[in-house]
Scaffold this motif. Sequence first.
Motif, short mmCIF file in Angstrom:
data_model
loop_
_atom_site.label_atom_id
_atom_site.label_comp_id
_atom_site.label_asym_id
_atom_site.label_seq_id
_atom_site.Cartn_x
_atom_site.Cartn_y
_atom_site.Cartn_z
N GLY A 253 -38.83 48.56 -14.20
CA GLY A 253 -38.30 48.63 -15.56
C GLY A 253 -36.98 47.94 -15.73
N VAL A 254 -36.60 47.14 -14.75
CA VAL A 254 -35.31 46.44 -14.73
C VAL A 254 -35.59 45.00 -14.30
N GLU A 255 -34.87 44.04 -14.87
CA GLU A 255 -35.10 42.63 -14.56
C GLU A 255 -34.09 42.12 -13.54
N PRO A 256 -34.54 41.68 -12.34
CA PRO A 256 -33.60 41.10 -11.36
C PRO A 256 -33.05 39.77 -11.86
N VAL A 257 -31.76 39.57 -11.67
CA VAL A 257 -31.11 38.32 -12.08
C VAL A 257 -30.73 37.49 -10.86
N SER A 258 -30.17 38.14 -9.85
CA SER A 258 -29.81 37.44 -8.61
C SER A 258 -29.79 38.45 -7.46
N SER A 259 -29.95 37.93 -6.24
CA SER A 259 -29.99 38.80 -5.06
C SER A 259 -29.48 38.00 -3.88
N TRP A 260 -28.66 38.64 -3.04
CA TRP A 260 -28.06 37.89 -1.94
C TRP A 260 -27.70 38.83 -0.79
N THR A 261 -27.41 38.22 0.35
CA THR A 261 -26.96 38.94 1.54
C THR A 261 -25.46 38.81 1.66
N LEU A 262 -24.80 39.90 1.99
CA LEU A 262 -23.33 39.91 2.12
C LEU A 262 -22.92 39.58 3.56
N PRO A 263 -21.67 39.22 3.78
CA PRO A 263 -21.20 38.88 5.13
C PRO A 263 -21.31 40.06 6.10
N GLU A 264 -21.37 39.74 7.37
CA GLU A 264 -21.53 40.74 8.43
C GLU A 264 -20.32 41.68 8.49
N THR A 265 -20.61 42.94 8.75
CA THR A 265 -19.58 43.96 8.94
C THR A 265 -19.65 44.44 10.39
N SER A 266 -19.13 45.62 10.66
CA SER A 266 -19.19 46.17 12.01
C SER A 266 -20.51 46.89 12.28
N SER A 267 -21.46 46.78 11.37
CA SER A 267 -22.77 47.41 11.52
C SER A 267 -23.75 46.45 12.17
N ASP A 268 -24.89 46.99 12.60
CA ASP A 268 -25.96 46.15 13.14
C ASP A 268 -26.90 45.66 12.05
N HIS A 269 -26.64 46.03 10.79
CA HIS A 269 -27.36 45.53 9.63
C HIS A 269 -26.41 44.71 8.78
N LEU A 270 -26.95 43.78 8.01
CA LEU A 270 -26.16 43.09 6.99
C LEU A 270 -26.27 43.85 5.68
N PRO A 271 -25.19 43.97 4.93
CA PRO A 271 -25.30 44.55 3.58
C PRO A 271 -25.97 43.55 2.65
N ILE A 272 -26.63 44.07 1.62
CA ILE A 272 -27.29 43.20 0.64
C ILE A 272 -26.88 43.66 -0.75
N ALA A 273 -26.98 42.75 -1.72
CA ALA A 273 -26.56 43.07 -3.09
C ALA A 273 -27.49 42.38 -4.08
N ALA A 274 -27.47 42.85 -5.30
CA ALA A 274 -28.28 42.25 -6.37
C ALA A 274 -27.63 42.54 -7.72
N ARG A 275 -27.91 41.68 -8.68
CA ARG A 275 -27.46 41.92 -10.06
C ARG A 275 -28.71 41.98 -10.93
N VAL A 276 -28.73 42.96 -11.81
CA VAL A 276 -29.93 43.18 -12.62
C VAL A 276 -29.56 43.25 -14.10
N ASP A 277 -30.55 43.02 -14.93
CA ASP A 277 -30.40 43.06 -16.38
C ASP A 277 -31.06 44.34 -16.89
N LEU A 278 -30.28 45.20 -17.49
CA LEU A 278 -30.79 46.49 -17.97
C LEU A 278 -31.29 46.42 -19.41
N SER A 279 -31.08 45.30 -20.09
CA SER A 279 -31.44 45.22 -21.50
C SER A 279 -32.87 44.79 -21.72
N SER A 280 -33.57 44.43 -20.63
CA SER A 280 -34.95 43.94 -20.79
C SER A 280 -35.89 45.08 -21.10
#
Length: 342
Positions: free
Chosen positions: A315-342
């Motif tokens: 029920g939400v429209e993805p606009v962009s999605s990306w991987t964030l820089p490495e931290t002290s974890s064994d996983h990479l953080p990820i992020a996205a921007r979405v459009d709530l007006s759709s």
Amino acid sequence: MAQTYMTETGSGGSEPERPGSRFRRLLDGWRGDPDIWRRGLVTAGAAVLIALVMLFHAQIPNDVGNLGSLIETFLPWLGVLIPVLAVVGVVRKSATALIALLLPLIIWINSFGGLLGDKSGTGGDLTVATHNVNADNADPTGTARDVAASGADVIALEELTADAVPTYEKALAGQYKYHAVEGTVGLWSKYPLSGTGPVDIKLGWTRAMRSTVNTPKGDVAVYVAHLPSVRVKLDAGFTANQRDNSADALGEAIADEPIGKVVLLGDLNGTMNDRALNAVTSQMRSTQGAAGNGFGFSWPASFPMARIDQIMVKGVEPVSSWTLPETSSDHLPIAARVDLSS
């Protein structure tokens, strides 16, 4: 007495060989060779096998060591074998092998080629991020600040320990006025939270939660989940039964969600190709698949090979999605921007 030396030119001289000449010589070496169709049958067979695995991976049984899910987790990497086999085919001068390789190449491009381009757009109303911070994280403060630097309005963290929670709370307090922690998962938001509580994913302890984020564009139901880990063992194969059962329970909770706009953030320990996550993936879209750039692999951080951390929406429209820089974890953080007006 002066002597004049002539430099011979032409085919016997010192002119650099043209690339086209090399290609013609290669073709000349193949012309009239009847064995080009008989050589490389093993290579051709390997190409056909790769094509069949990519085409019919959903039919590979999970009864023995969850083999199907294991293959589906790393399915895009089968494409690496195609250029390797192509080199073998050229060295072997096998027309049969090179023609057979067209089959897996076409299937791979059809399945994953769309992920290679940049589908990112502009605009959007809400930026979200998620990160498995690793229970053994040596720098929780730095990790929290790195994820917050993404500018996310809402951040989900997984694998929180009781000792580390106060550190994350302190590090994020300046930017995120609202937060909630349930078991080993937590949610930090710039907007008010309501209806927060744990989600039962059949584990006996809390590794999933739900909260309503009251954004300026309306309410959004946000789920945070950390599904059980999977293991690859020589004697048991890909052990993932607990993960699979939890995925089914999470899918049921999302299906019963009364709010129409839903965002799922977390470490699902599985990719979008993994059939074991069908209860979730069948009703939600991956922001990376819809609006990302590349595969967005998130694990392991040192050499990412799979996207097991996910941001999914309904029920939400993805606009962009990306991987964030490495931290002290064994996983990479990820992020996205979405459009709530759709």
